[in-house]
Design a protein around this motif. Structure first.
Motif, short mmCIF file in Angstrom:
data_model
loop_
_atom_site.label_atom_id
_atom_site.label_comp_id
_atom_site.label_asym_id
_atom_site.label_seq_id
_atom_site.Cartn_x
_atom_site.Cartn_y
_atom_site.Cartn_z
N GLN A 126 -1.67 0.69 -14.10
CA GLN A 126 -0.48 -0.09 -13.78
C GLN A 126 -0.49 -0.54 -12.32
OE1 GLN A 126 3.38 1.18 -15.85
NE2 GLN A 126 2.10 2.99 -16.18
N GLY A 127 -1.25 0.16 -11.48
CA GLY A 127 -1.44 -0.31 -10.12
C GLY A 127 -2.50 -1.39 -10.04
N ALA A 128 -3.53 -1.28 -10.90
CA ALA A 128 -4.60 -2.27 -10.89
C ALA A 128 -4.18 -3.57 -11.55
CB ALA A 128 -5.84 -1.70 -11.58
N GLY A 129 -3.32 -3.51 -12.57
CA GLY A 129 -2.91 -4.71 -13.29
C GLY A 129 -2.32 -5.78 -12.38
N PRO A 165 -2.14 -1.63 -22.85
CA PRO A 165 -0.91 -2.45 -22.91
C PRO A 165 -0.03 -2.34 -21.67
CG PRO A 165 -1.33 -1.42 -25.04
CD PRO A 165 -2.30 -0.81 -24.07
N PRO A 166 0.23 -1.12 -21.14
CA PRO A 166 1.03 -1.06 -19.90
C PRO A 166 0.36 -1.77 -18.73
CG PRO A 166 0.99 1.09 -20.96
CD PRO A 166 -0.01 0.23 -21.69
N ALA A 167 -0.99 -1.74 -18.67
CA ALA A 167 -1.69 -2.41 -17.57
C ALA A 167 -1.43 -3.91 -17.60
CB ALA A 167 -3.19 -2.12 -17.65
N PHE A 168 -1.53 -4.51 -18.78
CA PHE A 168 -1.31 -5.96 -18.89
C PHE A 168 0.15 -6.31 -18.61
CE2 PHE A 168 -5.31 -5.73 -21.29
CZ PHE A 168 -5.97 -6.82 -20.75
N VAL A 169 1.07 -5.49 -19.09
CA VAL A 169 2.48 -5.79 -18.85
C VAL A 169 2.82 -5.62 -17.37
CG1 VAL A 169 4.86 -5.07 -19.35
CG2 VAL A 169 3.18 -5.22 -21.19
N ALA A 170 2.27 -4.59 -16.72
CA ALA A 170 2.51 -4.42 -15.28
C ALA A 170 1.98 -5.62 -14.51
CB ALA A 170 1.84 -3.14 -14.80
N GLY A 171 0.83 -6.15 -14.93
CA GLY A 171 0.30 -7.34 -14.28
C GLY A 171 1.23 -8.52 -14.43
N LEU A 213 0.82 -1.21 0.00
CA LEU A 213 0.00 0.00 0.00
C LEU A 213 0.85 1.26 0.00
CD1 LEU A 213 -2.94 -0.77 2.46
CD2 LEU A 213 -3.11 -0.28 0.02
N THR A 214 1.95 1.23 0.73
CA THR A 214 2.84 2.38 0.77
C THR A 214 3.41 2.65 -0.61
OG1 THR A 214 3.44 1.80 3.04
CG2 THR A 214 4.87 3.36 1.91
N PHE A 215 3.72 1.59 -1.34
CA PHE A 215 4.23 1.75 -2.70
C PHE A 215 3.14 2.25 -3.64
CE2 PHE A 215 5.78 0.60 -6.87
CZ PHE A 215 7.15 0.84 -6.78
N GLY A 216 1.94 1.66 -3.54
CA GLY A 216 0.88 1.98 -4.49
C GLY A 216 0.14 3.27 -4.21
N VAL A 217 0.17 3.74 -2.95
CA VAL A 217 -0.63 4.91 -2.61
C VAL A 217 -0.06 6.18 -3.25
CG1 VAL A 217 0.58 5.68 -0.50
CG2 VAL A 217 -1.92 5.89 -0.68
N GLY A 218 1.18 6.11 -3.71
CA GLY A 218 1.73 7.25 -4.42
C GLY A 218 1.24 7.36 -5.85
#
Length: 418
Positions: free
Chosen positions: A370-373, A246-252, A61-66
């Motif tokens: 990219q956070g949701a992926g 595309p970035p969302a899928f790659v981040a996942g 969460l600390t990483f993603g909340v930014g």
């Protein structure tokens, strides 16, 4: 002011011409500096929160909340990018980030307070990034604008690598307070540079005509209505999704590299090296396509490069050795140059009066997807019978994911914080 020449849309520019523009050079350097500071701050806080609480959820969460709250900021505050004087807004943005990092470095804040402070700063980020991108569109024209975006993308990738890789070492060598104050100093340097080197440009004419100072309620209304209009435009909506999905899928997929490496018994540290392959490939792809491919060809190659992003990832199903995995990720990274072929069409599709808000929305959407992926892909992996679910695999994955400096810092972070 030395500037890049006005170019016809299909006339090729060079990186040297783009960097000759003083205003772009200032925005480019300060943005690179603050991206590095962002990564250093988030990495430091993530390691510390995980070490002091022992909670992977709070560390994540600390990483993603930014990043995740940026979408809310874009939806409700994005119109500031088209309504405020640019120098004041950019300086205020960097100054706010400086103050937040300094407070976290000096004060003894609880984890909840750290999360809340990072979320608040993230909500305001789209307005600051939107006005910076709007200034670039007003400074560079034709292919120079596309190469300017290419330089920004490459520098952001390099800055993220530097900030994330140096975060663990900074905590171990300097201590968490000094590391956070170091990031605060980088934000302060960027704010001072913008304040004294960027001309005090007026607010856009449409903001002046409609009254740019009608209060916070007006900002909320204009932000919401502006985003509604942008999504209502089919061409704008399509181009936004083309840059988000595309970035969302790659981040996942990228989020599964750590457990993949651990479950396959790859050498210690291999996951960290695999994670570095994507941004290295992105740097190489942007440089090659931006420098050697003509503007019209770039736009025709969009679909091909999107395939280049996804196809190598399918090779992981064959359980290849470590070196092959690294090569597949490098090739995947080069495909991200597809975005260069969308820059000019996106700029042409967005109404001039809403460019700042549109670019803020674009950036905030990228951060959000990219956070949701990883959440979606991680949930799928959690409920499938893959070998990385064993405790041994998770332990190997943790050891392979963190640089040595970060692991040492995490193990001692509880004492370092005080």
């Amino acid at each position: 002011m030395t500037s890049a020449p006005d170019l016809a849309p299909q006339q090729r520019a060079t990186y040297r011409e783009v960097l000759a523009n003083r205003r772009f050079r200032l925005l480019f350097v300060t943005r690179t500096l603050t991206v590095t500071a962002d990564s250093l701050r988030i990495m430091t806080l993530s390691v510390l929160v995980f070490a002091t609480t022992g909670s992977p959820l709070l560390g994540a969460l600390t990483f993603g909340v930014g990043f995740l709250p940026q979408l809310a900021g874009s939806l409700f505050l994005g119109s500031l990018a088209d309504r405020a004087r640019p120098r004041r807004l950019v300086t205020a943005g960097y100054g706010l980030q400086c103050a937040a990092a300094a407070v976290m470095g000096v004060a003894h804040l609880s984890v909840a307070a750290v999360l809340a402070l990072n979320a608040a700063v993230a909500c305001l980020t789209p307005a600051f990034s939107g006005v910076t991108n709007r200034l670039i569109t007003e400074t560079l024209t034709g292919d120079a604008y596309v190469l300017g975006r290419s330089l920004s993308n490459m520098s952001a990738s390099a800055a993220q690598l530097l900030g994330l890789a140096g975060g663990g070492a900074a905590v171990e060598l300097l201590g968490p307070r000094t590391a956070l104050l170091l990031s605060a100093g980088a934000y302060l340097a960027a704010a001072v540079a913008v304040r004294f080197r960027l001309p005090d440009l007026p607010a856009p004419e449409q903001a002046v005509r409609h009254g740019s100072r009608r209060g916070f309620g007006s900002v909320l209304r204009h932000s919401w209505s502006g985003n509604t209009k942008l999504f209502a435009e089919r061409n704008v909506r399509t181009l936004l999704l083309a840059q988000w999905l595309p970035p969302a899928f790659v981040a996942g997929a990228e989020s599964l590299i750590v457990p993949f490496a651990g479950s396959r018994g790859m050498p210690a540290g291999s996951a960290g090296l695999l994670l570095a392959c994507l941004p290295v490939g992105m740097l190489a792809g942007d440089l090659a396509v931006g420098r050697f491919v003509r503007p019209t060809v770039r736009e025709r190659l969009v679909a091909v490069l999107v395939v280049v992003i996804g196809l190598p990832l399918a090779g992981f199903a064959l359980d290849p050795p470590w070196a092959v995995c690294a090569g597949l990720l490098l090739v995947t990274g080069t495909g991200f140059a597809y975005a260069l072929g969308l820059q000019r069409p996106f700029l042409d599709a967005v109404p001039e009066a809403s460019r700042g808000q549109a670019f803020g929305l674009l950036t905030a959407g990228l951060m959000t997807v990219q956070g949701a992926g990883p959440v979606v892909f991680g949930a799928v992996a959690e409920f499938t019978e893959w070998p990385w679910r064993s405790p041994v695999s998770r332990r190997c994955a943790w050891q392979g994911a963190w640089p040595r400096g970060a692991r040492g810092a995490a193990s001692r972070a509880g004492s370092l914080w005080t």
